[in-house]
Motif scaffolding. Structure first.
Motif, PDB file in Angstrom:
ATOM      1  N   VAL A 179     110.752  67.328  52.335  1.00 47.52           N
ATOM      2  CA  VAL A 179     110.267  68.371  51.425  1.00 47.52           C
ATOM      3  C   VAL A 179     111.289  68.530  50.302  1.00 47.52           C
ATOM      4  N   ARG A 180     110.810  68.452  49.073  1.00 46.64           N
ATOM      5  CA  ARG A 180     111.651  68.706  47.898  1.00 46.64           C
ATOM      6  C   ARG A 180     111.225  70.018  47.248  1.00 46.64           C
ATOM      7  N   ILE A 181     112.223  70.794  46.840  1.00 48.21           N
ATOM      8  CA  ILE A 181     111.960  72.115  46.255  1.00 48.21           C
ATOM      9  C   ILE A 181     112.807  72.280  45.008  1.00 48.21           C
ATOM     10  N   GLN A 182     112.220  72.812  43.956  1.00 53.72           N
ATOM     11  CA  GLN A 182     112.965  73.187  42.763  1.00 53.72           C
ATOM     12  C   GLN A 182     112.726  74.664  42.513  1.00 53.72           C
ATOM     13  N   GLY A 183     113.777  75.374  42.103  1.00 50.36           N
ATOM     14  CA  GLY A 183     113.601  76.802  41.899  1.00 50.36           C
ATOM     15  C   GLY A 183     114.761  77.448  41.172  1.00 50.36           C
ATOM     16  N   ILE A 184     114.625  78.740  40.962  1.00 48.09           N
ATOM     17  CA  ILE A 184     115.649  79.564  40.321  1.00 48.09           C
ATOM     18  C   ILE A 184     116.377  80.359  41.405  1.00 48.09           C
ATOM     19  N   VAL A 185     117.684  80.420  41.297  1.00 49.22           N
ATOM     20  CA  VAL A 185     118.522  81.063  42.317  1.00 49.22           C
ATOM     21  C   VAL A 185     118.956  82.454  41.873  1.00 49.22           C
ATOM     22  N   LYS A 186     118.824  83.409  42.781  1.00 47.78           N
ATOM     23  CA  LYS A 186     119.285  84.774  42.533  1.00 47.78           C
ATOM     24  C   LYS A 186     120.046  85.278  43.761  1.00 47.78           C
ATOM     25  N   LYS A 187     120.989  86.161  43.546  1.00 45.65           N
ATOM     26  CA  LYS A 187     121.700  86.762  44.676  1.00 45.65           C
ATOM     27  C   LYS A 187     120.772  87.725  45.415  1.00 45.65           C
ATOM     28  N   VAL A 188     120.881  87.746  46.728  1.00 46.79           N
ATOM     29  CA  VAL A 188     120.154  88.754  47.502  1.00 46.79           C
ATOM     30  C   VAL A 188     120.955  90.054  47.428  1.00 46.79           C
ATOM     31  N   SER A 189     120.388  91.139  47.896  1.00 49.75           N
ATOM     32  CA  SER A 189     121.071  92.430  47.823  1.00 49.75           C
ATOM     33  C   SER A 189     122.296  92.437  48.730  1.00 49.75           C
ATOM     34  N   LYS A 190     123.238  93.310  48.401  1.00 53.77           N
ATOM     35  CA  LYS A 190     124.438  93.467  49.216  1.00 53.77           C
ATOM     36  C   LYS A 190     124.063  93.896  50.631  1.00 53.77           C
ATOM     37  N   GLU A 191     123.050  94.751  50.728  1.00 56.35           N
ATOM     38  CA  GLU A 191     122.609  95.228  52.049  1.00 56.35           C
ATOM     39  C   GLU A 191     122.070  94.074  52.896  1.00 56.35           C
ATOM     40  N   GLU A 192     121.313  93.174  52.284  1.00 54.36           N
ATOM     41  CA  GLU A 192     120.777  92.034  53.022  1.00 54.36           C
ATOM     42  C   GLU A 192     121.903  91.109  53.464  1.00 54.36           C
ATOM     43  N   SER A 193     122.894  90.897  52.602  1.00 53.07           N
ATOM     44  CA  SER A 193     124.035  90.057  52.959  1.00 53.07           C
ATOM     45  C   SER A 193     124.830  90.672  54.102  1.00 53.07           C
ATOM     46  N   GLU A 194     125.022  91.984  54.047  1.00 50.29           N
ATOM     47  CA  GLU A 194     125.772  92.667  55.104  1.00 50.29           C
ATOM     48  C   GLU A 194     125.035  92.594  56.436  1.00 50.29           C
ATOM     49  N   GLU A 195     123.727  92.726  56.392  1.00 46.68           N
ATOM     50  CA  GLU A 195     122.936  92.663  57.622  1.00 46.68           C
ATOM     51  C   GLU A 195     123.050  91.283  58.266  1.00 46.68           C
ATOM     52  N   TYR A 196     122.950  90.237  57.450  1.00 44.93           N
ATOM     53  CA  TYR A 196     123.083  88.897  58.012  1.00 44.93           C
ATOM     54  C   TYR A 196     124.504  88.641  58.508  1.00 44.93           C
ATOM     55  N   PHE A 197     125.512  89.092  57.743  1.00 44.90           N
ATOM     56  CA  PHE A 197     126.905  88.868  58.140  1.00 44.90           C
ATOM     57  C   PHE A 197     127.183  89.456  59.519  1.00 44.90           C
ATOM     58  N   LYS A 198     126.629  90.616  59.797  1.00 38.64           N
ATOM     59  CA  LYS A 198     126.833  91.253  61.098  1.00 38.64           C
ATOM     60  C   LYS A 198     126.234  90.438  62.236  1.00 38.64           C
ATOM     61  N   SER A 199     125.205  89.631  61.922  1.00 37.45           N
ATOM     62  CA  SER A 199     124.546  88.846  62.961  1.00 37.45           C
ATOM     63  C   SER A 199     125.299  87.559  63.289  1.00 37.45           C
ATOM     64  N   ARG A 200     126.283  87.198  62.478  1.00 39.01           N
ATOM     65  CA  ARG A 200     127.016  85.949  62.689  1.00 39.01           C
ATOM     66  C   ARG A 200     127.993  86.080  63.857  1.00 39.01           C
ATOM     67  N   PRO A 201     128.307  84.983  64.529  1.00 42.48           N
ATOM     68  CA  PRO A 201     129.345  85.019  65.561  1.00 42.48           C
ATOM     69  C   PRO A 201     130.667  85.494  64.958  1.00 42.48           C
ATOM     70  N   ARG A 202     131.470  86.161  65.750  1.00 41.55           N
ATOM     71  CA  ARG A 202     132.723  86.725  65.242  1.00 41.55           C
ATOM     72  C   ARG A 202     133.614  85.651  64.636  1.00 41.55           C
ATOM     73  N   LYS A 203     133.663  84.469  65.254  1.00 31.36           N
ATOM     74  CA  LYS A 203     134.483  83.379  64.735  1.00 31.36           C
ATOM     75  C   LYS A 203     134.030  82.971  63.337  1.00 31.36           C
ATOM     76  N   SER A 204     132.727  83.002  63.105  1.00 32.28           N
ATOM     77  CA  SER A 204     132.204  82.669  61.785  1.00 32.28           C
ATOM     78  C   SER A 204     132.550  83.757  60.777  1.00 32.28           C
ATOM     79  N   GLN A 205     132.568  84.999  61.229  1.00 28.78           N
ATOM     80  CA  GLN A 205     132.967  86.097  60.354  1.00 28.78           C
ATOM     81  C   GLN A 205     134.428  85.940  59.942  1.00 28.78           C
ATOM     82  N   ILE A 206     135.270  85.588  60.915  1.00 24.47           N
ATOM     83  CA  ILE A 206     136.689  85.349  60.622  1.00 24.47           C
ATOM     84  C   ILE A 206     136.819  84.196  59.622  1.00 24.47           C
ATOM     85  N   GLY A 207     136.030  83.143  59.839  1.00 24.83           N
ATOM     86  CA  GLY A 207     136.091  81.992  58.958  1.00 24.83           C
ATOM     87  C   GLY A 207     135.745  82.321  57.518  1.00 24.83           C
ATOM     88  N   ALA A 208     134.773  83.211  57.339  1.00 23.68           N
ATOM     89  CA  ALA A 208     134.378  83.612  55.981  1.00 23.68           C
ATOM     90  C   ALA A 208     135.520  84.336  55.276  1.00 23.68           C
TER      91      ALA A 208
END
Length: 214
Positions: free
Chosen positions: A107-136
């Motif tokens: 599958v090939r996709i072309q598109g325009i990129v935009k940042k998601v909201s800070k709230e959405e990023s924070e919600e996903y970050f909390k779901s990551r394993p702790r080691k991945s959070q440390i890595g970020a």
């Protein structure tokens, strides 16, 4: 090389793709194919090649992991100070490619990129394993470093800093992007290199569907 790579051949015969069978909505068609890839236990089914272009017009690409797909587009997360993020600031257009060899599909996709909201990023970050959070927190992504030991030292310091915390706060320089597509191509391998190619092109908020010659 011992093997002549020009002689490598693979005939594709597993599936077909007809225009009348695809969903009118390309996102729904993608979700269908992704589900089939996951069901078939395709290795790293959410892996995608992402291309960006620098201010000087030089292209670059890398493999990322898709983290969400919905009616609005395709979401991934990264360091906002990375080279890809800097290129997206200059040119917010991108191209994504998914390849599922077990199903002989691409599958090939072309598109325009935009940042998601800070709230959405924070919600996903909390779901990551702790080691991945440390890595970020630990990695100054795309910056030149003199040795791996620097990363390991930063990791150890962060482990001490956040000791006792199951979930870390999201770093300011880390977050998500959504790719809002205007073009998608579904490629199904067929025999004799006469592959099926169905493309969706967005025109005036509607999707036009066509077949392309292989």
């Amino acid at each position: 090389m011992e093997k002549n790579i020009a002689e490598i051949r693979q005939d594709y015969v597993r599936h077909s793709l007809r225009k009348k069978d695809v969903d009118k909505d390309p996102i729904k068609q993608f979700q269908k194919w992704l589900t089939e890839a996951l069901t078939a236990e395709v290795r790293e089914a959410t892996a995608m090649n992402m291309a960006t272009v620098s201010e000087q017009g030089v292209p670059s690409s890398r493999i990322l992991l898709l983290k969400d797909v919905n009616k609005n587009g395709f979401t991934f997360y990264t360091n906002y100070q990375s080279s890809k993020a800097r290129e997206l600031e200059v040119n917010p257009s991108t191209a994504l490619t998914f390849f599922w060899p077990e199903l002989e599909r691409q599958v090939r996709i072309q598109g325009i990129v935009k940042k998601v909201s800070k709230e959405e990023s924070e919600e996903y970050f909390k779901s990551r394993p702790r080691k991945s959070q440390i890595g970020a927190w630990a990695s100054p992504q795309s910056s030149v470093i003199s040795s791996r030991e620097i990363l390991e030292e930063r990791e150890q310091k962060l482990e001490k800093k956040f000791e006792g915390q199951d979930t870390l706060p999201k770093p300011e320089q880390w977050g998500g992007y959504i790719v809002e597509p205007f073009f998608l191509e579904f490629w199904q391998g067929r025999a004799s290199r006469l592959h099926d190619r169905i493309v969706y092109t967005r025109e005036d908020n509607t999707w036009k569907i066509n077949r392309l010659a292989p």
